[in-house]
Design an enzyme around this catalytic site. Structure first.
Site, mmCIF file in Angstrom:
data_model
loop_
_atom_site.group_PDB
_atom_site.id
_atom_site.type_symbol
_atom_site.label_atom_id
_atom_site.label_comp_id
_atom_site.label_asym_id
_atom_site.label_seq_id
_atom_site.Cartn_x
_atom_site.Cartn_y
_atom_site.Cartn_z
ATOM 1 N N HIS A 1 -5.674 3.591 -1.810
ATOM 2 C CA HIS A 1 -7.024 3.942 -1.356
ATOM 3 C C HIS A 1 -7.360 5.310 -1.917
ATOM 4 O O HIS A 1 -6.766 6.310 -1.518
ATOM 5 C CB HIS A 1 -7.041 3.957 0.183
ATOM 6 N N ASN B 1 0.856 -1.192 0.000
ATOM 7 C CA ASN B 1 0.000 0.000 0.000
ATOM 8 C C ASN B 1 0.896 1.247 0.000
ATOM 9 O O ASN B 1 1.722 1.426 0.899
ATOM 10 C CB ASN B 1 -0.896 -0.021 1.248
ATOM 11 N N ARG C 1 -7.188 12.856 0.119
ATOM 12 C CA ARG C 1 -6.119 13.397 0.974
ATOM 13 C C ARG C 1 -4.734 12.912 0.557
ATOM 14 O O ARG C 1 -3.747 13.537 0.882
ATOM 15 C CB ARG C 1 -6.372 13.079 2.440
ATOM 16 N N GLU D 1 -11.219 -9.302 3.125
ATOM 17 C CA GLU D 1 -9.934 -8.932 3.712
ATOM 18 C C GLU D 1 -10.186 -8.785 5.202
ATOM 19 O O GLU D 1 -10.986 -7.941 5.630
ATOM 20 C CB GLU D 1 -9.379 -7.627 3.115
ATOM 21 N N HIS E 1 0.851 6.356 1.706
ATOM 22 C CA HIS E 1 1.635 7.323 2.481
ATOM 23 C C HIS E 1 2.713 8.014 1.663
ATOM 24 O O HIS E 1 3.209 9.074 2.050
ATOM 25 C CB HIS E 1 2.207 6.666 3.737
ATOM 26 N N HIS F 1 -3.909 -4.409 7.777
ATOM 27 C CA HIS F 1 -4.066 -3.243 8.659
ATOM 28 C C HIS F 1 -3.231 -3.412 9.929
ATOM 29 O O HIS F 1 -3.427 -4.353 10.685
ATOM 30 C CB HIS F 1 -5.517 -2.961 9.054
ATOM 31 N N ARG G 1 -9.441 7.980 -1.527
ATOM 32 C CA ARG G 1 -10.402 8.435 -0.513
ATOM 33 C C ARG G 1 -11.302 9.524 -1.071
ATOM 34 O O ARG G 1 -10.924 10.259 -1.981
ATOM 35 C CB ARG G 1 -9.650 8.961 0.723
ATOM 36 N N GLU H 1 -8.599 0.296 -2.997
ATOM 37 C CA GLU H 1 -9.452 0.360 -1.808
ATOM 38 C C GLU H 1 -10.419 1.510 -2.012
ATOM 39 O O GLU H 1 -10.009 2.602 -2.428
ATOM 40 C CB GLU H 1 -8.613 0.623 -0.558
ATOM 41 N N THR I 1 -8.425 3.816 7.993
ATOM 42 C CA THR I 1 -9.641 3.010 8.072
ATOM 43 C C THR I 1 -9.697 2.357 9.448
ATOM 44 O O THR I 1 -8.810 1.595 9.820
ATOM 45 C CB THR I 1 -9.620 1.921 6.980
HETATM 46 N N1 PXP Z 1 -6.002 -2.971 4.221
HETATM 47 C C1 PXP Z 1 -6.943 -1.989 4.234
HETATM 48 C C2 PXP Z 1 -8.334 -2.334 3.812
HETATM 49 C C3 PXP Z 1 -6.619 -0.679 4.618
HETATM 50 O O1 PXP Z 1 -7.568 0.268 4.631
HETATM 51 C C4 PXP Z 1 -5.283 -0.385 4.955
HETATM 52 C C5 PXP Z 1 -4.907 1.025 5.308
HETATM 53 O O2 PXP Z 1 -5.023 1.820 4.186
HETATM 54 C C6 PXP Z 1 -4.337 -1.421 4.911
HETATM 55 C C7 PXP Z 1 -4.729 -2.708 4.554
HETATM 56 C C8 PXP Z 1 -2.902 -1.188 5.232
HETATM 57 O O3 PXP Z 1 -2.786 -0.823 6.565
HETATM 58 P P1 PXP Z 1 -1.362 -0.342 7.140
HETATM 59 O O4 PXP Z 1 -1.045 0.944 6.440
HETATM 60 O O5 PXP Z 1 -1.627 -0.191 8.597
HETATM 61 O O6 PXP Z 1 -0.382 -1.420 6.802
#
Ligand code: PXP
Length: 248
Positions: free
Chosen positions: A48, A12, A54, A156, A15, A195, A50, A75, A106
């Protein structure tokens, strides 16, 4: 039939876009970062989009879809505007998540039982475009069953509670995740998880039965500041690979 398999790593990169948005230019370049992650061993790229845009922008998702060599996992909420973008984009995968504007990230799984009608609609719309759809849910039997009734392809499992706990409470949470994974598999759903996963807590999750893919963002991007993204992904990839070869 028994076979061995490797758990996939979905990187992901939200960031990275957060840092870019802080100054409004194109640094760091999200596309180059995605490629660097792929070189490090990411099996997929997750973003994601959003509602408040953001971090990841519309232009990013279209460019990623056009250029990367691995599946793009979008996402998304079930918001009409976002669904319209997804249908045009046609990513290989979409993961439906709940979204609140004021949240930092999330915070909980989708309530599939309560949002049944709209979720079902969106699952159908996306699948009709050839997109594999997963629902991000808490490891609760009722939610797994409701996800199964939606006809989605995957769930998930939300690992946030597991990640936030220690000791016996973490082990309890792991058991809940395992039961949810087994139930999902029994009703024909694929199982992903994510997550809050990091280098310290990922191994037990990679060892859970029937896990196909882990989606990880924050921990890898944070580690990349010290060792570079390619190495940060490689380290996570190695942790997952060393533990996830098993027979099912
Ligand atoms: N899975 C989902 C559905 C999420 O919303 C997120 C955060 O965007 C993640 C995985 C990844 O989470 P983390 O950034 O804490 O690894």
């Amino acid at each position: 039939m028994s076979r061995s398999r490797l758990v996939k790593l979905g990187l992901n990169i939200d960031h990275v876009a957060t840092v870019r948005q802080a100054r409004g230019g194109n640094q760091p370049d999200v596309m180059s970062v995605a490629w660097e992650g792929i070189r490090g061993g990411a099996d997929g790229i997750t973003v994601h989009l959003r509602e408040d845009r953001r971090h990841i922008q519309d232009q990013d998702v279209f460019e990623l879809k056009r250029t990367i060599s691995v599946p793009l996992n979008l996402e998304m909420s079930v918001n009409e505007d976002i669904v319209r973008v997804a249908m045009k984009l046609k990513p290989e995968k979409a993961c439906l998540v709940p979204e609140r504007r004021e949240e930092l990230t999330t915070e909980g799984g989708l309530d599939v039982c309560r949002g049944r009608k709209r979720i079902q609609q969106v699952v159908c719309l996306l699948q009709a475009r050839g997109i594999s759809v997963s629902l991000f849910i808490d490891p609760v039997p009722g939610q797994v069953e409701a996800a199964g009734a939606m006809g989605c392809d995957f769930i998930e499992l939300h690992t946030g509670c597991y990640a936030n706990r220690k000791g016996a409470r973490r082990r309890q949470e792991l058991l809940r995740l395992e039961k949810a994974a087994r139930l999902a598999h029994a009703i024909g759903l694929g199982v992903n998880a994510g997550h809050g996963l990091d280098y310290e807590n990922v191994v037990p999750i990679a060892k859970l039965p029937f896990i196909d893919e882990l989606n990880i963002g924050h921990a890898i991007i944070a580690r990349a500041i010290f060792v570079g993204l390619r190495n940060a992904v490689r380290e996570m990839r190695q942790l997952i690979s060393s533990t996830s070869l098993r027979t099912i």
